[in-house]
Scaffold this active site. Structure first.
Site, PDB file in Angstrom:
ATOM      1  N   ASP A  66       1.274  -1.585   0.155  1.00 35.40           N
ATOM      2  CA  ASP A  66      -0.062   0.200  -0.269  1.00 35.40           C
ATOM      3  C   ASP A  66       0.742   0.971  -0.055  1.00 35.40           C
ATOM      4  O   ASP A  66       1.121   1.805   0.736  1.00 35.40           O
ATOM      5  CB  ASP A  66      -1.025  -0.176   1.141  1.00 35.40           C
ATOM      6  CG  ASP A  66      -1.360   1.442   1.458  1.00 35.40           C
ATOM      7  OD1 ASP A  66      -1.505   2.260  -0.252  1.00 35.40           O
ATOM      8  OD2 ASP A  66      -3.004   1.248   2.012  1.00 35.40           O
ATOM      9  N   HIS A 109      -3.211   0.719  12.051  1.00 34.72           N
ATOM     10  CA  HIS A 109      -2.408  -0.859  11.226  1.00 34.72           C
ATOM     11  C   HIS A 109      -1.284  -0.630  11.374  1.00 34.72           C
ATOM     12  O   HIS A 109      -0.855  -0.392  11.132  1.00 34.72           O
ATOM     13  CB  HIS A 109      -3.936  -1.445  10.209  1.00 34.72           C
ATOM     14  CG  HIS A 109      -3.382  -0.242   9.262  1.00 34.72           C
ATOM     15  ND1 HIS A 109      -4.284   1.182   9.011  1.00 34.72           N
ATOM     16  CD2 HIS A 109      -1.880  -0.442   8.557  1.00 34.72           C
ATOM     17  CE1 HIS A 109      -4.255   1.409   7.653  1.00 34.72           C
ATOM     18  NE2 HIS A 109      -2.311   1.510   7.696  1.00 34.72           N
ATOM     19  N   ASP A 206      -2.904   9.398  10.728  1.00 36.14           N
ATOM     20  CA  ASP A 206      -3.629   8.663   9.437  1.00 36.14           C
ATOM     21  C   ASP A 206      -4.731   7.706   9.898  1.00 36.14           C
ATOM     22  O   ASP A 206      -4.872   7.365  10.729  1.00 36.14           O
ATOM     23  CB  ASP A 206      -2.599   6.917   8.923  1.00 36.14           C
ATOM     24  CG  ASP A 206      -3.113   5.978   7.711  1.00 36.14           C
ATOM     25  OD1 ASP A 206      -3.023   6.999   5.806  1.00 36.14           O
ATOM     26  OD2 ASP A 206      -3.466   5.553   7.646  1.00 36.14           O
ATOM     27  N   GLU A 251      -6.307  13.274   9.500  1.00 28.53           N
ATOM     28  CA  GLU A 251      -6.713  12.376   8.647  1.00 28.53           C
ATOM     29  C   GLU A 251      -7.790  12.189   9.409  1.00 28.53           C
ATOM     30  O   GLU A 251      -8.302  10.800   9.673  1.00 28.53           O
ATOM     31  CB  GLU A 251      -6.389  11.314   7.748  1.00 28.53           C
ATOM     32  CG  GLU A 251      -6.834  10.962   6.453  1.00 28.53           C
ATOM     33  CD  GLU A 251      -6.760   9.865   5.397  1.00 28.53           C
ATOM     34  OE1 GLU A 251      -6.925   9.656   4.844  1.00 28.53           O
ATOM     35  OE2 GLU A 251      -6.576   8.864   6.570  1.00 28.53           O
ATOM     36  N   ASP A 317      -4.011  10.354  -2.250  1.00 33.72           N
ATOM     37  CA  ASP A 317      -5.123   9.678  -2.592  1.00 33.72           C
ATOM     38  C   ASP A 317      -5.944   9.588  -3.716  1.00 33.72           C
ATOM     39  O   ASP A 317      -5.968  10.737  -4.291  1.00 33.72           O
ATOM     40  CB  ASP A 317      -6.264   9.531  -1.393  1.00 33.72           C
ATOM     41  CG  ASP A 317      -5.042   8.931  -0.521  1.00 33.72           C
ATOM     42  OD1 ASP A 317      -4.592   7.710   0.287  1.00 33.72           O
ATOM     43  OD2 ASP A 317      -5.450   8.523   0.661  1.00 33.72           O
TER      44      ASP A 317
HETATM   45  C1  GLC Z   1      -4.799   6.435   4.356  1.00 32.02           C
HETATM   46  C2  GLC Z   1      -4.034   6.715   4.036  1.00 32.02           C
HETATM   47  C3  GLC Z   1      -4.180   5.860   2.282  1.00 32.02           C
HETATM   48  C4  GLC Z   1      -3.731   4.654   3.477  1.00 32.02           C
HETATM   49  C5  GLC Z   1      -4.246   4.566   4.002  1.00 32.02           C
HETATM   50  C6  GLC Z   1      -4.493   3.225   4.539  1.00 32.02           C
HETATM   51  O1  GLC Z   1      -5.858   6.983   4.251  1.00 32.02           O
HETATM   52  O2  GLC Z   1      -4.048   8.360   3.009  1.00 32.02           O
HETATM   53  O3  GLC Z   1      -2.894   6.426   1.099  1.00 32.02           O
HETATM   54  O4  GLC Z   1      -3.860   3.925   1.485  1.00 32.02           O
HETATM   55  O5  GLC Z   1      -4.535   5.057   4.905  1.00 32.02           O
HETATM   56  O6  GLC Z   1      -3.206   2.483   5.679  1.00 32.02           O
END
Ligand code: GLC
Length: 557
Positions: A66, A109, A206, A251, A317
């Site tokens: 990711d 995570h 995040d 976020e 994103d």
């Molecule tokens: C957040 C990040 C994204 C990532 C997700 C999982 O939304 O902006 O890019 O895939 O978290 O960590």
């Protein structure tokens, strides 16, 4: 007099944030992957643009499923990018050029390759079992909760070995941490403490709501976590004890009224991205109607003095439109991404701003003029300052994570490696490095780069833009947003025309007659009449910013 010293104290309220991924910024050793040493080479570029806070996307060891948001070691540095020594050199150099550095903090995570998860899945009585969230009963259908519906059909995955399911809001290779477990919370504090000690100035946190609102908790930990927001409060308290001026920028893509909980009397997040206003901005642009944007700004809840909105028009994103109604979303899709290959997850766009507006420089500049004049702290995603486009053939969100375009040279000056070795290919079409690059634009007085740099300068020298109170000014055109921001005795007035037709905009300002509106973008001046009235003319997609001198008093700047 303004209390100008507050602007250094709460530096983040008037900062200019710049997000980048080390991997795609500049490759210093020719292996095709950007690296920290490369980024250090470009710190002066960022300083010249006027950036005051770098936000580094994850640079930790990762299996990279990711794009680094799947972390294997919270304390490490991905070997491809450099080592801790490079991080320290970067932080020192950035600081010398007046820039702070924040980094992504991933505490929802880990990667499934993290040693904690490897241990956790070994047996039900492993000491790390409760670092993650397990359930023994068959989960219900959770397909509507999967963040990436193209890849996952739910948020629980069955693990053969111990015959239980583990929780993951994102990909199944990103198991959610059990934040109700005090040991996990201790681990998180240590990680924060570690990076602060190296000189990091704070964190972009995040996926906050996922580990607070929707916590899946195992057994006894559920009771221990009666108040999930206490977890965030504790993080904030810890951070502030260790470093008083460090920040948490969250976020938190939830409706405005829910965001208030995360500011919580100034005891949780310092800042949050304003996802709602960003989405309404695109609706406004699609309709050539300032209404939706104005409503979003006016509906922003009051937030404590110690808190701030971060404004943005693009991030790393998908350009999510998830807070619009289905009809509104379709309107934005129709205007800015009509083809399916331009859309993602049924809720967002894969595109960057310039291609969305057919490269029309008036509209591109209008968007950035709005970004820097609306109240809040502006956050740029790398390449926006030169108007980079996207690679629609790249998988999903990778469309906007292409190499930074430095020059018209091979690989856009990003790397000397053979193209087949690049971490991602440069944008292939008319927005490619041959046509869009920093080298050309820094030499061209009329370029987007110089325009954005000018906006940054004005923003920085007018702290009312970051700190002031916001007011929409009455005027007759629905296509126009006229607003002012006021902080103490300082006022900036801005007018933006979201339509292609010219408009004359009559305004009445609550300032003494004979005040002078001095343009911040050109050399014009207007004087208010005895009633505080003034008329401003706007071209199609025009924008103008002014600061106000009271009668017979000059203002500097
Ligand atoms: C957040 C990040 C994204 C990532 C997700 C999982 O939304 O902006 O890019 O895939 O978290 O960590």
């Amino acid at each position: 007099m303004t209390r100008i010293t507050e602007t250094s104290d709460q530096w983040w309220k008037t900062a200019v944030i710049y997000c980048l991924d080390v991997e795609t910024f500049l490759d210093s050793d020719g292996d095709g992957v950007g690296d920290i040493a490369g980024l250090v080479e470009r710190i002066d570029y960022l300083a010249e643009l006027g950036v005051t806070c770098l936000w580094l996307m994850p640079f930790y060891p990762t299996p990279d499923r990711d794009d680094g948001y799947d972390v294997m070691d919270f304390y490490g540095v991905d070997q491809r990018l450099g080592n801790h020594g490079d991080v320290v050199e970067l932080i020192r150099t950035a600081k010398d050029r007046g820039m702070r550095v924040i980094t992504d903090l991933l505490i929802n995570h880990t990667s499934d390759q993290h040693p904690w998860f490897k241990a956790s899945r070994k047996s039900k009585d492993n000491p790390f079992r409760d670092y993650y969230v397990w359930r023994s009963d068959t989960p219900p259908d959770t397909s509507d909760m999967a963040v990436f519906p193209d890849k996952e059909d739910g948020i629980w995955t069955y693990d053969e070995r111990t015959e239980e399911w583990y929780l993951h809001h994102f990909y199944s290779h990103q198991p959610d941490l059990n934040v109700a477990n005090p040991k996990v919370r201790d681990e998180i504090m240590k990680v924060i403490g570690f990076w602060l000690e190296l000189g990091i100035d704070g964190f972009r946190v995040d996926a906050v709501p996922f580990f607070l609102e929707d916590v899946g908790m195992s057994g006894q930990d559920a009771d221990a976590m009666a108040e999930p927001h206490d977890h965030l409060k504790n993080i904030r308290a810890f951070l502030s004890r260790r470093r008083g001026d460090a920040i948490l920028l969250g976020e938190v893509n939830v409706p405005h009224e829910e965001q208030v909980k995360y500011f919580a009397d100034g005891q949780q997040l310092h800042m949050m991205f304003d996802f709602v206003t960003m989405q309404k901005l695109y609706l406004s642009l699609a309709r050539a109607d300032a209404g939706p944007l104005t409503e979003a700004l006016l509906a922003r809840p009051q937030i404590p003095e110690d808190c701030q909105w971060a404004t943005f028009v693009r991030n790393h994103d998908e350009l999510t439109l998830d807070k619009l109604t289905e009809e509104e979303r379709q309107e934005v899709f129709a205007a800015f991404g009509p083809e399916e290959r331009m859309q993602l997850y049924g809720r967002g766009l894969k595109r960057r701003v310039p291609p969305m507006v057919d490269g029309d420089p008036r509209r591109v500049r209008l968007v950035y003029s709005l970004l820097f004049s609306l109240p809040g702290t502006p956050s740029l995603f790398y390449g926006e300052e030169i108007g980079m486009g996207e690679d629609l053939e790249a998988e999903g969100r990778m469309a906007v994570r292409t190499p930074m375009q430095w020059s018209p040279e091979k690989n856009g000056g990003f790397s000397t490696a053979p193209p087949s070795k690049l971490v991602a290919r440069p944008v292939p079409d008319g927005y490619g490095p041959q046509f869009v690059n920093a080298w050309d634009q820094m030499r061209d007085h009329d370029s987007l780069w110089n325009f954005v740099r000018h906006l940054v300068q004005i923003y920085r020298s007018h702290p009312e833009l970051g700190r002031g109170s916001f007011q929409v000014l009455d005027q007759p055109h629905p296509e126009v947003l006229a607003h002012c921001v006021t902080w103490e005795d300082r006022i900036v007035v801005a007018v933006h025309n979201l339509s292609g037709d010219a408009h004359a905009v009559p305004l009445r300002l609550d300032i003494p007659g004979g005040s002078v509106l001095e343009s911040l973008l050109s050399r014009e001046e207007h004087e208010t009449d005895d009633d505080g009235a003034v008329q401003l003319d706007l071209d199609g997609y025009g924008y103008r910013w002014f600061h106000v001198h009271p009668p017979h008093k000059l203002r500097l700047p």
